[in-house]
Design an enzyme around this catalytic site. Sequence first.
Site, mmCIF file in Angstrom:
data_model
loop_
_atom_site.group_PDB
_atom_site.id
_atom_site.type_symbol
_atom_site.label_atom_id
_atom_site.label_comp_id
_atom_site.label_asym_id
_atom_site.label_seq_id
_atom_site.Cartn_x
_atom_site.Cartn_y
_atom_site.Cartn_z
ATOM 1 N N LYS A 10 2.198 13.529 -10.664
ATOM 2 C CA LYS A 10 2.897 13.528 -9.371
ATOM 3 C C LYS A 10 3.015 12.098 -8.832
ATOM 4 O O LYS A 10 2.382 11.181 -9.358
ATOM 5 C CB LYS A 10 2.159 14.433 -8.394
ATOM 6 C CG LYS A 10 0.729 14.039 -8.132
ATOM 7 C CD LYS A 10 0.016 15.088 -7.303
ATOM 8 C CE LYS A 10 -1.430 14.683 -7.092
ATOM 9 N NZ LYS A 10 -2.042 15.290 -5.950
ATOM 10 N N TYR A 243 7.258 -15.600 8.097
ATOM 11 C CA TYR A 243 7.309 -14.964 9.426
ATOM 12 C C TYR A 243 6.052 -15.277 10.229
ATOM 13 O O TYR A 243 4.950 -15.325 9.678
ATOM 14 C CB TYR A 243 7.385 -13.437 9.266
ATOM 15 C CG TYR A 243 8.749 -12.916 8.858
ATOM 16 C CD1 TYR A 243 9.896 -13.240 9.580
ATOM 17 C CD2 TYR A 243 8.875 -12.070 7.758
ATOM 18 C CE1 TYR A 243 11.133 -12.748 9.201
ATOM 19 C CE2 TYR A 243 10.106 -11.564 7.376
ATOM 20 C CZ TYR A 243 11.238 -11.912 8.101
ATOM 21 O OH TYR A 243 12.459 -11.419 7.725
#
Length: 348
Positions: A10, A243
Site C-alpha cells: 500500500k 526563504y
Amino acid sequence: MCADVIAVIKANAYGHGSVEIAKHLENNGVSHFAIATAGEGGELRRNGVKGFIQVFGSCVKEDIAVCQEFHLTPTVCCQEFLQHWSDWFHNNNNHSSSQEKPWVVIKVDCGMCRNGCQPEQLPELIQKCKDLHIPIHSAMTHFSQAWDDPEFTKKQLDLFLQTCRHLRSEGVKLHASNSAGIIQGFGIELDFIRPGIAIYGLPTDPSEETVNKFQSIGLKPALSWLAKPSLVKKLPPGSVVGYDQTYQCKKEEIIGTFSIGYADGYNRHLSTNGMISNISGDQYPVIGRVSMDAITVRLDSLDSNQVYYIMKDDYVSGHSLTKIAAELKTIPYEIGTSLSKRLPRVYI
Ligand code: PLP
C-alpha cells in the site's frame, strides 16, 4: 507447512513504487498482495498485476464497483457491506441470487480496537456470508504492537485463534502477522503472513534495538535517493540563502541547489540538521529553508555532474531514511510513504 506471503504494498509500496515492486515480487513467486484502497488496487491491475489483491481498508459501499471490476478482494467488518456486495453483484451480473459471488476477507478485532468485527459478531457475519453465497477467502486480525508487550500480542493471537480456528475446516485461511509479529514469531504457523515494511528492509521504528533486530536477520534498506544539483554557484560573503533568509554565507561559499523539496517528501524540518553526502561519504549540510521544490546545500565542489546521496541505503548514516525518521521524531513508515510519485524511480 510454511505460511504463504501477502505482500503489503500500500501507499505506493511504502514509497518504493507499488507497480514495480508488485511485478518484481510476482517474478519471484509472490502471488498475494495487499493495498489500502480500491483505487490503489485498480492501479495495480491497470498495470498488469495479476495476483490476488486484498483491499485492507475497511471497504464501504462506494468501493464495490472498483473492487468487482478489478477483481479486488475486500476486507469486511460488518453485515451491511456483505449485503451491498451481494446486491451489486446481483444487479450488475444478471445472475441468480444463489450464484457464488467474489470472495471476501473477514477482519476480526482482537484488541487493536480499530477496524474489524468484534469476536462475538463473527458467527453472524459467517452466517450472512453463507446466506448470501459469498465465499470467504480468509479471516484475519491485526496486532496493535508486537515488540514491547509480547503478553498482549499473545492474547490477541489466542483470541483470534479461539474465534476463528474452526473456520479452517471449512477452507477459510487465517492470517495475523505483520513485520514485527513475523520477526517475533507470532502467527507464523498460520496460512499467511503479511509483511510490509520488512520487504523494503526498513525498521518499524528507528531505535537501535529495532534496527539490530532487522540487521540480525540480514535485512537492509532497499532504497537510496540520489540526485545531482540542478545548479552550483559561488556566493559572496554575506549572501542570504532561501526563504525567510535563515542562512547567511560567512565567507565565499559554494552552494548547490537540488530540485528536491518538501513536495517530494524531503521534510521541511530538515532545514535544520539536514545533510547529504557525496558517493565517497563526505557530508554536506542543507542550509536555508527546504522549499517545495528545492533545497540548497553547502558543497565543496562546483561540479554539477557530481551525484549525491539525499538518502543513503543503510541504517546508520545521518541521511539514512532510518536516521531521518529519528531526527524528525517519527517512524520510517512516514518518511517512506512521503516520497512523492513525481520522483523518478530506478530499479537495479
Ligand atoms: N497487515 C495489515 C492489516 C496492515 O495494515 C499492515 C500495515 O499497516 C501490515 C499488515 C503490514 O505492516 P508492517 O508494514 O508493519 O509489516
